[in-house]
Design an enzyme around this catalytic site. Structure first.
Site, PDB file in Angstrom:
ATOM      1  N   ARG A   1       0.829  -1.208   0.000  1.00  0.00           N
ATOM      2  CA  ARG A   1       0.000   0.000   0.000  1.00  0.00           C
ATOM      3  C   ARG A   1       0.872   1.271   0.000  1.00  0.00           C
ATOM      4  NH1 ARG A   1      -5.141  -1.633   3.050  1.00  0.00           N
ATOM      5  NH2 ARG A   1      -5.696  -3.484   1.875  1.00  0.00           N
TER       6      ARG A   1
ATOM      7  N   ASP B   1     -16.445   8.646   7.665  1.00  0.00           N
ATOM      8  CA  ASP B   1     -15.331   7.700   7.594  1.00  0.00           C
ATOM      9  C   ASP B   1     -14.052   8.494   7.845  1.00  0.00           C
ATOM     10  OD1 ASP B   1     -15.086   4.633   6.194  1.00  0.00           O
ATOM     11  OD2 ASP B   1     -13.215   5.781   6.315  1.00  0.00           O
TER      12      ASP B   1
HETATM   13  C1  LIG Z   1     -14.242  -2.661   6.308  1.00  0.00           C
HETATM   14  S1  LIG Z   1     -14.826  -1.036   6.082  1.00  0.00           S
HETATM   15  C2  LIG Z   1     -16.515  -1.202   6.649  1.00  0.00           C
HETATM   16  C3  LIG Z   1     -17.514  -0.591   5.673  1.00  0.00           C
HETATM   17  C4  LIG Z   1     -18.984  -0.856   6.026  1.00  0.00           C
HETATM   18  N1  LIG Z   1     -19.316  -0.339   7.320  1.00  0.00           N
HETATM   19  C5  LIG Z   1     -19.311  -2.324   5.939  1.00  0.00           C
HETATM   20  O1  LIG Z   1     -19.510  -2.959   6.966  1.00  0.00           O
HETATM   21  O2  LIG Z   1     -19.344  -2.867   4.816  1.00  0.00           O
HETATM   22  C6  LIG Z   1     -14.072  -0.206   7.465  1.00  0.00           C
HETATM   23  C7  LIG Z   1     -14.061   1.299   7.332  1.00  0.00           C
HETATM   24  O3  LIG Z   1     -13.705   1.862   8.591  1.00  0.00           O
HETATM   25  C8  LIG Z   1     -12.943   3.031   8.349  1.00  0.00           C
HETATM   26  N2  LIG Z   1     -12.178   3.365   9.560  1.00  0.00           N
HETATM   27  C9  LIG Z   1     -11.084   2.727  10.071  1.00  0.00           C
HETATM   28  N3  LIG Z   1     -10.664   3.357  11.179  1.00  0.00           N
HETATM   29  C10 LIG Z   1     -11.511   4.397  11.380  1.00  0.00           C
HETATM   30  C11 LIG Z   1     -11.588   5.419  12.355  1.00  0.00           C
HETATM   31  N4  LIG Z   1     -10.705   5.501  13.360  1.00  0.00           N
HETATM   32  N5  LIG Z   1     -12.575   6.350  12.248  1.00  0.00           N
HETATM   33  C12 LIG Z   1     -13.475   6.276  11.227  1.00  0.00           C
HETATM   34  N6  LIG Z   1     -13.446   5.341  10.272  1.00  0.00           N
HETATM   35  C13 LIG Z   1     -12.483   4.404  10.351  1.00  0.00           C
HETATM   36  C14 LIG Z   1     -12.067   2.645   7.167  1.00  0.00           C
HETATM   37  O4  LIG Z   1     -11.593   3.783   6.483  1.00  0.00           O
HETATM   38  C15 LIG Z   1     -13.045   1.793   6.333  1.00  0.00           C
HETATM   39  O5  LIG Z   1     -13.650   2.553   5.319  1.00  0.00           O
END
Ligand SMILES: C[S@@+](CC[C@H](N)C(=O)[O-])C[C@H]1O[C@@H](n2cnc3c(N)ncnc32)[C@H](O)[C@@H]1O
Length: 295
Positions: free
Chosen positions: A53, A165
């Site tokens: 990445r 996000d």
């Molecule tokens: C695996 S995706 C989940 C997407 C959706 N909620 C789902 O379940 O399909 C996880 C998301 O969490 C976000 N994320 C990770 N750490 C975070 C944080 N500290 N605050 C806000 N978002 C965060 C990432 O950028 C990512 O887009």
């Protein structure tokens, strides 16, 4: 379904040699700073993924080595790069109707229940927060369900969805609302026609969520680890799915402490099926696996 050309962006990064492998000290620096900023816990097994990445960031910034990248992050100019670093590391995997039981529960239990309760009290605005929205598949799935419900089953309600996000990259994608046909497999064919514009010409094979749906979603960048959240409204449902899994118990507790007051009494917190609130204190009752109701 109407047909429109979309601007799909694009671009390449050819002609750049791969950097030398990251050293243990460099990896440890990246691991620590990512944890401090996002609580994403990168174990030793994630080294290859981090290199893959970050090599894209090196290319984008024209930096030949990971050492150069780290020097840049440490410099005053590097503050802005932190967002890109977290963006590159975080896992944004998501898809339409992921964990479909949650959406069945929304349409079959939550919406009828709220409409009945509020028919008596008169508040006819349904608010949802998608707290880790990623590239938009989750909030648009919710949007289709809400629109269908309030158009065909119970009239006179407004609805909106707050989408947040940490990653500005995925948020930008979510805001565009453009998805390739293969991402839309789980969407009912009649909803594809009703809720999407079909791309033509260069955008053939892509679909864009119609404006009247997109305008009901608000997209904001938010780190769930921020000491407090910059909004005062409460929500009937908070989707916080597949993000807590990255956090340790203490961080999960902090998160739940901040989210709980934002869920209306009688409202729901929905987390991912691989997640649980078993080890944290909370004011919710478990109604089904991963679905919690505020008493
Ligand atoms: C695996 S995706 C989940 C997407 C959706 N909620 C789902 O379940 O399909 C996880 C998301 O969490 C976000 N994320 C990770 N750490 C975070 C944080 N500290 N605050 C806000 N978002 C965060 C990432 O950028 C990512 O887009």
């Amino acid at each position: 379904m109407s047909a429109l050309p979309f601007n799909l962006g694009g671009g390449t990064n050819g002609g750049f040699a791969s950097p030398d492998p990251i050293t243990p000290a460099e990896y440890e620096f990246i691991r620590k700073i990512v944890y401090e900023q996002s609580r994403i816990n990168l174990g030793p097994s994630k080294k290859e993924l981090v290199m893959a990445r970050l090599s894209k960031r090196l290319r984008a910034l024209d930096l030949p080595t990971y050492a150069d990248y780290i020097s840049m992050i440490k410099s005053p100019a590097g503050r802005d790069e932190m967002t890109n670093l977290i963006d590159s590391i975080s896992t944004n995997h998501t898809y339409f109707f992921r964990e479909p039981q949650h959406f069945d529960f929304l349409s079959q239990v939550v919406l009828p229940e709220f409409c009945e309760t509020n028919a008596k009290h008169g508040t006819k605005n349904f608010r949802v927060w998608s707290a880790a929205t990623s590239s938009g598949e989750e909030p648009y799935t919710i949007a289709l369900i809400l629109d269908d419900y309030f158009e065909t089953r119970v009239k006179g309600w407004t609805w909106n969805i707050l989408c947040t996000d940490i990653s500005t990259r995925v948020l930008a994608k979510a805001q565009e609302g453009i998805f390739s046909k293969d991402r839309l497999g789980p969407v009912r064919p009649d909803w594809l026609i009703r809720y999407f514009d079909k791309g033509v010409g260069e955008s053939d094979g892509f679909f864009r969520v119609k404006d009247e749906i997109r305008k009901k979603l608000t997209f904001k960048s938010l780190n769930l680890l921020a000491p407090s959240y910059p909004f005062r409204e409460t929500f009937q449902v908070v989707f916080c799915r597949n993000v807590m899994i990255y956090f340790d118990r203490e961080t999960q507790q902090e998160l739940v402490n901040k989210i709980s007051p934002l869920v209306e009494p009688g409202g729901y917190l929905i987390i991912g099926h691989a997640e649980s609130l078993t080890n944290v204190k909370h004011p919710f009752k478990l109604v089904k696996p991963s679905i919690y109701r505020k008493e």
